[in-house]
Design a protein around this motif. Structure first.
Motif, PDB file in Angstrom:
ATOM      1  N   LEU A 168       0.618  -0.785  -0.201  1.00 33.35           N
ATOM      2  CA  LEU A 168       0.623   0.276   0.118  1.00 33.35           C
ATOM      3  C   LEU A 168       0.869   1.150  -0.139  1.00 33.35           C
ATOM      4  N   LEU A 169       1.874   1.854   0.669  1.00 37.27           N
ATOM      5  CA  LEU A 169       2.526   2.221   0.732  1.00 37.27           C
ATOM      6  C   LEU A 169       3.828   2.615  -0.724  1.00 37.27           C
ATOM      7  N   GLY A 170       3.717   1.399  -1.201  1.00 34.70           N
ATOM      8  CA  GLY A 170       4.538   1.648  -2.409  1.00 34.70           C
ATOM      9  C   GLY A 170       3.463   1.962  -3.412  1.00 34.70           C
ATOM     10  N   ARG A 171       1.843   1.417  -3.402  1.00 36.39           N
ATOM     11  CA  ARG A 171       0.517   2.307  -4.257  1.00 36.39           C
ATOM     12  C   ARG A 171       0.422   3.947  -4.298  1.00 36.39           C
ATOM     13  N   THR A 172       0.489   4.528  -3.033  1.00 35.87           N
ATOM     14  CA  THR A 172       0.602   5.934  -2.317  1.00 35.87           C
ATOM     15  C   THR A 172       2.153   6.739  -2.225  1.00 35.87           C
ATOM     16  N   ILE A 173       2.446   6.391  -1.133  1.00 35.31           N
ATOM     17  CA  ILE A 173       3.066   7.838  -0.597  1.00 35.31           C
ATOM     18  C   ILE A 173       4.485   7.534  -1.071  1.00 35.31           C
ATOM     19  N   LEU A 174       5.165   6.540  -1.978  1.00 34.75           N
ATOM     20  CA  LEU A 174       6.118   5.766  -1.973  1.00 34.75           C
ATOM     21  C   LEU A 174       6.314   5.631  -3.712  1.00 34.75           C
ATOM     22  N   ARG A 175       4.903   5.854  -4.378  1.00 34.45           N
ATOM     23  CA  ARG A 175       4.764   5.613  -5.803  1.00 34.45           C
ATOM     24  C   ARG A 175       5.782   5.767  -6.683  1.00 34.45           C
ATOM     25  N   THR A 176       5.826   7.039  -7.132  1.00 38.71           N
ATOM     26  CA  THR A 176       6.863   7.896  -7.694  1.00 38.71           C
ATOM     27  C   THR A 176       8.404   7.210  -7.755  1.00 38.71           C
TER      28      THR A 176
END
Length: 231
Positions: free
Chosen positions: A101-109
């Motif tokens: 979920l972090l990879g999908r939101t906050i850390l996506r870029t």
């Protein structure tokens, strides 16, 4: 390079990619064996909170992308193969889902750039769809992508959160293998007799062979899915 030689070289590279981390983990585990009785005794002082503390620690290891196999072996050493594997799967599922979920939101870029450079993850992103659960389960069965790295990376693909979570039990074979090695190390440290080297090596060989087998299945499934998509 002739096709047969190319396939043989690919198989050897796959086997090496699985065997080297596994043997390194076992070597580190052997170094840690003398400390297992004290570690086990400390965990037991936590009483009823010991399993919860272990799961929380495993979640932290997954989120910070630390070597999870060490705690996996520790779980087998302290709680036994069955309970240790169950606790590891619980921690891996919770920690992996949070990282996803972090990879999908906050850390996506920042994560997206790494996915673009990984052929397997790029293929997953291209072909994922209604067949997502099967492909995710195959990825978990095979060591095609390191677990602690894949959780963040898969967050930027089109893998559905439901499929990501439901595929986690695919990790049980490798989890149980490391837990068994940890339990064997604990037995040796407690004076209950170490596993014969022949048995240990047989376990390593079986793990490597199965790993190569599942890597091949996963890659074929991805190629087939991509071929259907382009048809």
């Amino acid at each position: 390079m002739p096709p047969d030689l190319k396939r043989a070289s690919t198989g050897l590279l796959r086997a090496a990619g699985i065997a080297v981390p596994l043997l390194a983990g076992l070597a580190i585990g052997q170094l840690a064996t003398p400390y297992l009785p004290d570690f086990s005794a400390w965990v037991q002082t936590l009483g009823m909170w010991a399993p919860l503390a272990f799961v929380v620690a495993y979640i932290g290891v997954v989120l910070f992308m630390l070597p999870a196999f060490l705690l996996n072996m520790a779980g087998g050493a302290v709680f036994g193969v069955m309970k240790g594997s169950a606790l590891v799967l619980t921690g891996a599922t919770i920690g992996g889902t949070l990282a996803f979920l972090l990879g999908r939101t906050i850390l996506r870029t920042s994560v997206a750039r790494r996915v673009a450079a990984n052929p397997t993850l790029s293929a997953v992103d291209r072909v994922i769809g209604d067949d997502g659960l099967r492909l995710m389960f195959l990825l978990r069965l095979s060591p095609a992508i390191p677990f602690v790295l894949s959780n963040y990376a898969l967050g930027v693909t089109r893998v559905r959160t439901r499929d990501f979570v439901m595929a986690m039990p695919g990790m049980l074979p490798i989890i149980a293998s490391y837990a068994a090695f940890g339990a064997a190390g604990a037995d040796a440290a407690n004076g209950n007799g170490a596993l014969p080297m022949s048995v240990l090596m047989l376990g390593v060989i079986a793990t490597v062979v199965l790993g190569v087998f599942f890597v091949g299945i996963t890659q074929r499934a991805l190629r087939d899915a991509e071929a259907r998509r382009e048809a």
